[in-house]
Design a protein around this motif. Sequence first.
Motif, PDB file in Angstrom:
ATOM      1  N   TYR A   1       7.346  15.874  41.020  1.00 41.71           N
ATOM      2  CA  TYR A   1       5.999  15.860  40.483  1.00 41.71           C
ATOM      3  C   TYR A   1       6.086  15.778  38.971  1.00 41.71           C
ATOM      4  N   LEU A   2       5.312  14.906  38.408  1.00 36.51           N
ATOM      5  CA  LEU A   2       5.180  14.800  36.968  1.00 36.51           C
ATOM      6  C   LEU A   2       3.752  15.175  36.626  1.00 36.51           C
ATOM      7  N   TYR A   3       3.578  15.887  35.547  1.00 36.82           N
ATOM      8  CA  TYR A   3       2.244  16.263  35.109  1.00 36.82           C
ATOM      9  C   TYR A   3       1.950  15.475  33.843  1.00 36.82           C
ATOM     10  N   ARG A   4       0.970  14.606  33.926  1.00 36.18           N
ATOM     11  CA  ARG A   4       0.641  13.689  32.831  1.00 36.18           C
ATOM     12  C   ARG A   4      -0.439  14.274  31.936  1.00 36.18           C
ATOM     13  N   GLU A   5      -1.390  13.447  31.513  1.00 41.26           N
ATOM     14  CA  GLU A   5      -2.367  13.839  30.505  1.00 41.26           C
ATOM     15  C   GLU A   5      -3.243  15.001  30.958  1.00 41.26           C
ATOM     16  N   CYS A   6      -3.700  15.755  29.984  1.00 40.67           N
ATOM     17  CA  CYS A   6      -4.569  16.892  30.234  1.00 40.67           C
ATOM     18  C   CYS A   6      -5.979  16.380  30.481  1.00 40.67           C
ATOM     19  N   LEU A   7      -6.592  16.824  31.567  1.00 42.02           N
ATOM     20  CA  LEU A   7      -7.928  16.376  31.932  1.00 42.02           C
ATOM     21  C   LEU A   7      -8.978  17.467  31.733  1.00 42.02           C
ATOM     22  N   ARG A   8      -8.603  18.551  31.078  1.00 43.27           N
ATOM     23  CA  ARG A   8      -9.531  19.665  30.883  1.00 43.27           C
ATOM     24  C   ARG A   8     -10.705  19.229  30.003  1.00 43.27           C
ATOM     25  N   ASN A   9     -11.910  19.546  30.461  1.00 45.75           N
ATOM     26  CA  ASN A   9     -13.119  19.212  29.722  1.00 45.75           C
ATOM     27  C   ASN A   9     -13.440  20.372  28.785  1.00 45.75           C
ATOM     28  N   HIS A  10     -13.156  20.188  27.502  1.00 44.65           N
ATOM     29  CA  HIS A  10     -13.369  21.242  26.524  1.00 44.65           C
ATOM     30  C   HIS A  10     -14.830  21.362  26.110  1.00 44.65           C
ATOM     31  N   ALA A  11     -15.651  20.394  26.449  1.00 49.25           N
ATOM     32  CA  ALA A  11     -17.060  20.416  26.054  1.00 49.25           C
ATOM     33  C   ALA A  11     -17.992  20.638  27.247  1.00 49.25           C
ATOM     34  N   ALA A  12     -17.470  21.182  28.336  1.00 47.22           N
ATOM     35  CA  ALA A  12     -18.283  21.372  29.540  1.00 47.22           C
ATOM     36  C   ALA A  12     -19.459  22.312  29.278  1.00 47.22           C
TER      37      ALA A  12
ATOM     38  N   PHE B   1       2.224  17.144  30.136  1.00 48.29           N
ATOM     39  CA  PHE B   1       2.495  18.572  30.229  1.00 48.29           C
ATOM     40  C   PHE B   1       3.898  18.846  29.712  1.00 48.29           C
ATOM     41  N   THR B   2       4.011  19.818  28.801  1.00 48.40           N
ATOM     42  CA  THR B   2       5.295  20.177  28.226  1.00 48.40           C
ATOM     43  C   THR B   2       5.499  21.671  28.404  1.00 48.40           C
ATOM     44  N   LEU B   3       6.620  22.058  29.018  1.00 46.90           N
ATOM     45  CA  LEU B   3       6.925  23.476  29.188  1.00 46.90           C
ATOM     46  C   LEU B   3       7.325  24.081  27.857  1.00 46.90           C
ATOM     47  N   ASP B   4       6.906  25.331  27.645  1.00 42.82           N
ATOM     48  CA  ASP B   4       7.280  26.063  26.441  1.00 42.82           C
ATOM     49  C   ASP B   4       8.560  26.822  26.759  1.00 42.82           C
ATOM     50  N   ASP B   5       9.701  26.378  26.202  1.00 44.71           N
ATOM     51  CA  ASP B   5      10.998  26.977  26.518  1.00 44.71           C
ATOM     52  C   ASP B   5      11.197  28.330  25.864  1.00 44.71           C
ATOM     53  N   VAL B   6      10.455  28.629  24.819  1.00 47.29           N
ATOM     54  CA  VAL B   6      10.645  29.865  24.067  1.00 47.29           C
ATOM     55  C   VAL B   6      10.109  31.065  24.832  1.00 47.29           C
ATOM     56  N   SER B   7       8.907  30.946  25.358  1.00 46.57           N
ATOM     57  CA  SER B   7       8.297  32.086  26.052  1.00 46.57           C
ATOM     58  C   SER B   7       8.798  32.165  27.491  1.00 46.57           C
TER      59      SER B   7
ATOM     60  N   SER C   1       6.160  30.235  32.034  1.00 44.25           N
ATOM     61  CA  SER C   1       4.758  30.232  32.429  1.00 44.25           C
ATOM     62  C   SER C   1       4.332  28.818  32.771  1.00 44.25           C
ATOM     63  N   LEU C   2       3.107  28.670  33.174  1.00 44.20           N
ATOM     64  CA  LEU C   2       2.589  27.361  33.535  1.00 44.20           C
ATOM     65  C   LEU C   2       1.630  26.846  32.468  1.00 44.20           C
ATOM     66  N   GLN C   3       1.768  27.359  31.246  1.00 44.57           N
ATOM     67  CA  GLN C   3       0.952  26.906  30.124  1.00 44.57           C
ATOM     68  C   GLN C   3       1.649  25.740  29.431  1.00 44.57           C
ATOM     69  N   CYS C   4       0.870  24.757  29.025  1.00 40.28           N
ATOM     70  CA  CYS C   4       1.416  23.603  28.310  1.00 40.28           C
ATOM     71  C   CYS C   4       1.699  24.005  26.869  1.00 40.28           C
ATOM     72  N   ALA C   5       2.888  23.664  26.375  1.00 32.53           N
ATOM     73  CA  ALA C   5       3.246  23.989  24.999  1.00 32.53           C
ATOM     74  C   ALA C   5       2.445  23.150  24.022  1.00 32.53           C
ATOM     75  N   ALA C   6       2.023  21.964  24.415  1.00 33.51           N
ATOM     76  CA  ALA C   6       1.304  21.075  23.511  1.00 33.51           C
ATOM     77  C   ALA C   6      -0.157  21.458  23.350  1.00 33.51           C
ATOM     78  N   CYS C   7      -0.849  21.752  24.453  1.00 37.13           N
ATOM     79  CA  CYS C   7      -2.293  22.000  24.357  1.00 37.13           C
ATOM     80  C   CYS C   7      -2.705  23.413  24.753  1.00 37.13           C
ATOM     81  N   GLY C   8      -1.825  24.170  25.389  1.00 42.13           N
ATOM     82  CA  GLY C   8      -2.147  25.539  25.773  1.00 42.13           C
ATOM     83  C   GLY C   8      -2.892  25.660  27.088  1.00 42.13           C
ATOM     84  N   CYS C   9      -3.183  24.550  27.733  1.00 43.81           N
ATOM     85  CA  CYS C   9      -3.915  24.572  29.005  1.00 43.81           C
ATOM     86  C   CYS C   9      -2.958  24.876  30.152  1.00 43.81           C
ATOM     87  N   HIS C  10      -3.506  25.364  31.261  1.00 48.35           N
ATOM     88  CA  HIS C  10      -2.709  25.591  32.461  1.00 48.35           C
ATOM     89  C   HIS C  10      -2.271  24.243  33.037  1.00 48.35           C
TER      90      HIS C  10
END
Length: 166
Positions: free
Chosen positions: A9-20, A33-39, A42-51
């Motif tokens: 499975y690859l997780y591509r672009e973030c589809l979260r609607n920030h203006a809902a 989606f980019t995993l945060d290796d430091v923390s 978790s399932l949070q994206c390192a780039a945008c902070g979204c799940h």
Amino acid sequence: MENSSSSNYLYRECLRNHAASLGSYATDGCGEFTLDDVSSPSLQCAACGCHRNFHRKVTCPAAEEAAAAGCELMEYSGGGEGRAVEEGERSKKRFRSKFSAEQKEKMLGFAEKLGWKLQRKEVDDEIERFCRSVGVSRQVFKVWMHNHKNNSNSSNSSANVSSLTQ
């Protein structure tokens, strides 16, 4: 669970609607989606902070199978409409049941006899016999009843009203 033996499975672009909350639509532009290796893992994206669930999930065969199958992934287009497409993939149309006039008449009569409900357990054998005699499955008959019960009630009530006014 993320990787099975036959696919990745690859997780591509973030589809979260920030203006809902504003009644609009706006994404943050995160392309993958980019995993945060430091923390911690978790399932949070390192780039945008979204799940991770906000990111478009793409199923692709394993690397060696992808080369043989000719699997190509569409790149991020910014619109969210892109999806993985394999060569030769076609969507199948759902089969639509077609009934003869005789089948419709029989089903209408039997449905009226049952009171447009299949919930009574004591008539299960009778329903099965009827379905076999008409040539439909119980599920098809149940869906037909659900789709036609309102039409039947309105035509019967209008016939009753017209007979009362004469």
